[in-house]
Design a protein around this motif. Structure first.
Motif, PDB file in Angstrom:
ATOM      1  N   VAL A   1       0.836  -1.199   0.000  1.00 19.75           N
ATOM      2  CA  VAL A   1       0.000   0.000   0.000  1.00 19.75           C
ATOM      3  C   VAL A   1       0.872   1.251   0.000  1.00 19.75           C
ATOM      4  CG1 VAL A   1      -1.736   1.315   1.287  1.00 19.75           C
ATOM      5  CG2 VAL A   1      -1.964  -1.168   1.070  1.00 19.75           C
ATOM      6  N   GLU A   2       1.961   1.242   0.760  1.00 17.57           N
ATOM      7  CA  GLU A   2       2.868   2.394   0.757  1.00 17.57           C
ATOM      8  C   GLU A   2       3.425   2.642  -0.642  1.00 17.57           C
ATOM      9  OE1 GLU A   2       4.635   2.421   5.325  1.00 17.57           O
ATOM     10  OE2 GLU A   2       5.627   1.200   3.788  1.00 17.57           O
ATOM     11  N   ARG A   3       3.734   1.581  -1.373  1.00 16.12           N
ATOM     12  CA  ARG A   3       4.253   1.750  -2.735  1.00 16.12           C
ATOM     13  C   ARG A   3       3.192   2.365  -3.642  1.00 16.12           C
ATOM     14  NH1 ARG A   3       8.506  -0.468  -5.718  1.00 16.12           N
ATOM     15  NH2 ARG A   3       8.601   0.694  -7.679  1.00 16.12           N
ATOM     16  N   ILE A   4       1.944   1.917  -3.492  1.00 13.33           N
ATOM     17  CA  ILE A   4       0.857   2.501  -4.291  1.00 13.33           C
ATOM     18  C   ILE A   4       0.676   3.975  -3.948  1.00 13.33           C
ATOM     19  CG2 ILE A   4      -1.617   2.444  -4.742  1.00 13.33           C
ATOM     20  CD1 ILE A   4      -0.190   0.123  -6.023  1.00 13.33           C
ATOM     21  N   LEU A   5       0.753   4.316  -2.677  1.00 14.01           N
ATOM     22  CA  LEU A   5       0.615   5.716  -2.273  1.00 14.01           C
ATOM     23  C   LEU A   5       1.737   6.566  -2.866  1.00 14.01           C
ATOM     24  CD1 LEU A   5      -0.469   5.311   1.468  1.00 14.01           C
ATOM     25  CD2 LEU A   5      -1.911   5.919  -0.486  1.00 14.01           C
ATOM     26  N   ASP A   6       2.930   6.008  -2.946  1.00 14.04           N
ATOM     27  CA  ASP A   6       4.031   6.721  -3.611  1.00 14.04           C
ATOM     28  C   ASP A   6       3.724   6.912  -5.100  1.00 14.04           C
ATOM     29  OD1 ASP A   6       5.479   6.915  -1.285  1.00 14.04           O
ATOM     30  OD2 ASP A   6       6.740   5.171  -1.703  1.00 14.04           O
ATOM     31  N   ASP A   7       3.194   5.872  -5.741  1.00 14.70           N
ATOM     32  CA  ASP A   7       2.849   5.970  -7.158  1.00 14.70           C
ATOM     33  C   ASP A   7       1.805   7.053  -7.401  1.00 14.70           C
ATOM     34  OD1 ASP A   7       4.562   3.881  -7.739  1.00 14.70           O
ATOM     35  OD2 ASP A   7       2.985   2.358  -7.852  1.00 14.70           O
ATOM     36  N   ALA A   8       0.892   7.209  -6.445  1.00 19.91           N
ATOM     37  CA  ALA A   8      -0.220   8.156  -6.603  1.00 19.91           C
ATOM     38  C   ALA A   8       0.053   9.496  -5.945  1.00 19.91           C
ATOM     39  CB  ALA A   8      -1.498   7.548  -6.017  1.00 19.91           C
ATOM     40  N   ALA A   9       1.293   9.779  -5.649  1.00 23.82           N
ATOM     41  CA  ALA A   9       1.639  11.008  -4.924  1.00 23.82           C
ATOM     42  C   ALA A   9       1.011  12.233  -5.576  1.00 23.82           C
ATOM     43  CB  ALA A   9       3.160  11.153  -4.879  1.00 23.82           C
ATOM     44  N   GLY A  10       0.463  13.109  -4.729  1.00 21.84           N
ATOM     45  CA  GLY A  10      -0.188  14.321  -5.224  1.00 21.84           C
ATOM     46  C   GLY A  10      -1.690  14.184  -5.339  1.00 21.84           C
ATOM     47  N   ARG A  11      -2.214  12.955  -5.233  1.00 18.24           N
ATOM     48  CA  ARG A  11      -3.653  12.727  -5.313  1.00 18.24           C
ATOM     49  C   ARG A  11      -4.193  12.284  -3.959  1.00 18.24           C
ATOM     50  NH1 ARG A  11      -2.352  10.897 -10.690  1.00 18.24           N
ATOM     51  NH2 ARG A  11      -3.800  11.776 -12.234  1.00 18.24           N
ATOM     52  N   THR A  12      -5.388  12.717  -3.643  1.00 18.03           N
ATOM     53  CA  THR A  12      -6.104  12.145  -2.519  1.00 18.03           C
ATOM     54  C   THR A  12      -6.474  10.713  -2.866  1.00 18.03           C
ATOM     55  OG1 THR A  12      -7.017  14.231  -1.702  1.00 18.03           O
ATOM     56  CG2 THR A  12      -8.265  12.243  -1.205  1.00 18.03           C
ATOM     57  N   MET A  13      -6.313   9.805  -1.913  1.00 18.91           N
ATOM     58  CA  MET A  13      -6.649   8.395  -2.132  1.00 18.91           C
ATOM     59  C   MET A  13      -7.900   8.057  -1.320  1.00 18.91           C
ATOM     60  SD  MET A  13      -5.772   5.651  -3.806  1.00 18.91           S
ATOM     61  CE  MET A  13      -4.007   5.688  -4.208  1.00 18.91           C
ATOM     62  N   ILE A  14      -8.837   7.380  -1.970  1.00 24.50           N
ATOM     63  CA  ILE A  14     -10.068   6.964  -1.314  1.00 24.50           C
ATOM     64  C   ILE A  14     -10.208   5.460  -1.467  1.00 24.50           C
ATOM     65  CG2 ILE A  14     -11.464   7.409  -3.379  1.00 24.50           C
ATOM     66  CD1 ILE A  14     -13.745   8.275  -1.499  1.00 24.50           C
ATOM     67  N   LEU A  15     -10.871   4.811  -0.515  1.00 24.45           N
ATOM     68  CA  LEU A  15     -11.053   3.365  -0.577  1.00 24.45           C
ATOM     69  C   LEU A  15     -12.204   2.948   0.327  1.00 24.45           C
ATOM     70  CD1 LEU A  15      -9.848   2.114   2.331  1.00 24.45           C
ATOM     71  CD2 LEU A  15      -7.678   2.637   1.230  1.00 24.45           C
TER      72      LEU A  15
ATOM     73  N   VAL B   1     -10.432   8.075   3.493  1.00 26.78           N
ATOM     74  CA  VAL B   1      -9.759   9.052   2.638  1.00 26.78           C
ATOM     75  C   VAL B   1      -8.417   9.411   3.250  1.00 26.78           C
ATOM     76  CG1 VAL B   1      -9.822  11.442   1.829  1.00 26.78           C
ATOM     77  CG2 VAL B   1     -11.856  10.036   1.627  1.00 26.78           C
ATOM     78  N   ARG B   2      -7.438   9.546   2.378  1.00 21.59           N
ATOM     79  CA  ARG B   2      -6.117  10.053   2.787  1.00 21.59           C
ATOM     80  C   ARG B   2      -5.798  11.245   1.892  1.00 21.59           C
ATOM     81  NH1 ARG B   2      -0.483   9.260   1.570  1.00 21.59           N
ATOM     82  NH2 ARG B   2       0.812   8.980   3.429  1.00 21.59           N
ATOM     83  N   GLY B   3      -5.943  12.439   2.448  1.00 24.01           N
ATOM     84  CA  GLY B   3      -5.755  13.662   1.688  1.00 24.01           C
ATOM     85  C   GLY B   3      -6.836  14.670   2.018  1.00 24.01           C
ATOM     86  N   SER B   4      -6.814  15.784   1.318  1.00 18.84           N
ATOM     87  CA  SER B   4      -7.702  16.902   1.653  1.00 18.84           C
ATOM     88  C   SER B   4      -9.065  16.840   0.971  1.00 18.84           C
ATOM     89  CB  SER B   4      -7.025  18.229   1.273  1.00 18.84           C
ATOM     90  OG  SER B   4      -6.739  18.259  -0.122  1.00 18.84           O
ATOM     91  N   TRP B   5      -9.231  15.987  -0.040  1.00 17.15           N
ATOM     92  CA  TRP B   5     -10.487  15.928  -0.787  1.00 17.15           C
ATOM     93  C   TRP B   5     -11.631  15.420   0.084  1.00 17.15           C
ATOM     94  CZ3 TRP B   5     -13.925  12.059  -1.914  1.00 17.15           C
ATOM     95  CH2 TRP B   5     -14.839  12.304  -2.946  1.00 17.15           C
ATOM     96  N   ARG B   6     -12.812  15.983  -0.123  1.00 22.01           N
ATOM     97  CA  ARG B   6     -14.012  15.511   0.545  1.00 22.01           C
ATOM     98  C   ARG B   6     -15.149  15.418  -0.461  1.00 22.01           C
ATOM     99  NH1 ARG B   6     -10.713  14.404   3.489  1.00 22.01           N
ATOM    100  NH2 ARG B   6     -10.588  14.569   5.760  1.00 22.01           N
ATOM    101  N   PRO B   7     -16.123  14.533  -0.233  1.00 20.82           N
ATOM    102  CA  PRO B   7     -17.225  14.386  -1.189  1.00 20.82           C
ATOM    103  C   PRO B   7     -17.979  15.698  -1.354  1.00 20.82           C
ATOM    104  CG  PRO B   7     -17.219  12.581   0.399  1.00 20.82           C
ATOM    105  CD  PRO B   7     -16.228  13.602   0.890  1.00 20.82           C
ATOM    106  N   PRO B   8     -18.470  15.972  -2.560  1.00 24.29           N
ATOM    107  CA  PRO B   8     -19.234  17.197  -2.796  1.00 24.29           C
ATOM    108  C   PRO B   8     -20.576  17.161  -2.074  1.00 24.29           C
ATOM    109  CG  PRO B   8     -19.336  15.781  -4.712  1.00 24.29           C
ATOM    110  CD  PRO B   8     -18.345  15.150  -3.768  1.00 24.29           C
ATOM    111  N   GLU B   9     -21.174  18.312  -1.931  1.00 25.74           N
ATOM    112  CA  GLU B   9     -22.463  18.415  -1.248  1.00 25.74           C
ATOM    113  C   GLU B   9     -23.508  19.059  -2.151  1.00 25.74           C
ATOM    114  OE1 GLU B   9     -21.768  20.488   2.388  1.00 25.74           O
ATOM    115  OE2 GLU B   9     -20.558  18.869   3.271  1.00 25.74           O
TER     116      GLU B   9
END
Length: 280
Positions: free
Chosen positions: A91-105, A258-266
């Motif tokens: 998972v840490e490797r995937i987070l490195d690959d996706a650096a700069g994006r909020t990750m949701i799961l 969520v890992r990052g600043s993004w939140r679902p829209p309202e």
């Protein structure tokens, strides 16, 4: 195998499909090989291999939606290799690959502690509701099959509900599934897609302004037989309707993390059913 075993994590390729499918079956997950192939085609990921013999020990896939958001899913570790820290390294490797994006799961019970340690926070929950659908389709003047002319409206509604661009995902699902729209005073106000998946079929995404519209869309899209819907835990009216027509809510909930600043829209549009546990 000892924790000190050296592993590599090359990118997932189409040649890994059989091995990933075999691991899915080992874990008794419901995905067909066709489902996995779609996931792999739409996204990217990493395979964990035991370097001495090349045996696959695990896999994780992820998908991008626009420039800001990514989703992690189909995270699997071979049972014989669990408890050795491989899942965390993957998972840490995937987070490195996706650096700069909020990750949701969507987290499983087994994965929740790991995701919390890696900085994910829970922002909601989903329920899996499935079973033998006993309802019958009926004429609904507000719902009709979608046409190619509806695609721009569907994409716009989905972007409002998801807070991200999911064009590639929706186009792929529309191509292999059956799509419906709800029309309110001449305006496309929601959509649903039904397709073959796992043990039967899945209805999702369902995007609409209200649970009443979501129920209309489900009723138009659902087919007799085994049917699955992954819906937000707070969609209580939709859940009650699903249970009234033969489906059963599985025990427990899957945390939305969520890992990052993004939140679902309202906004007005809401996602009342996911396309899958992994893809969202």
């Amino acid at each position: 195998m000892r924790a000190t075993t050296v592993v590599s994590m090359p990118p997932v390729t189409g040649e890994d499909l059989d091995a990933v499918t075999a691991l899915v079956r080992t874990l008794n997950w419901p995905h067909r090989q066709e489902d996995i192939a779609l996931f792999m085609r739409l996204g990217r990921g990493r395979i964990v291999r035991d370097d001495p013999d090349g045996r696959m020990l695990g896999v994780a896939l992820w998908w991008t939606f626009g420039d800001r958001l990514a989703r992690l899913g189909l995270v699997m570790i071979d049972p014989e290799s669990q408890g050795l820290g491989i899942g965390r390294r993957l998972v840490e490797r995937i987070l490195d690959d996706a650096a700069g994006r909020t990750m949701i799961l969507l987290a499983t019970d087994a994965g929740l502690p790991l995701y919390e340690r890696l900085g994910f926070e829970t922002i909601g929950a989903n329920r899996q509701i499935q079973g033998s659908y006993t309802g019958r389709p009926g004429h609904d003047p507000m719902v009709r099959p979608a046409t190619s002319e509806d695609l721009p409206a569907i994409l716009a509604l989905d972007a409002e509900a998801a807070g991200a661009d999911r064009v590639d995902l929706l186009q792929a699902l529309i191509e292999i599934g059956r799509s419906f729209v709800v029309v309110d005073h001449g305006r496309v106000a929601g959509y649903a897609i039904e397709r073959t998946f796992g043990r039967g079929s899945i209805v999702g995404p369902i995007v609409a302004e209200s649970e009443s519209e979501a129920i209309r869309l489900f009723t138009a899209a659902a087919r007799p037989g085994f049917t699955r819907v992954d819906c937000p835990s707070d969609a209580t009216r939709l859940a009650a309707h699903l249970e009234a027509v033969g489906l059963v809510a599985l025990e427990g909930e899957s945390p939305v993390m969520v890992r990052g600043s993004w939140r679902p829209p309202e906004g007005r549009q809401h996602i009342f059913a996911l396309s899958s546990h992994a893809l969202g």
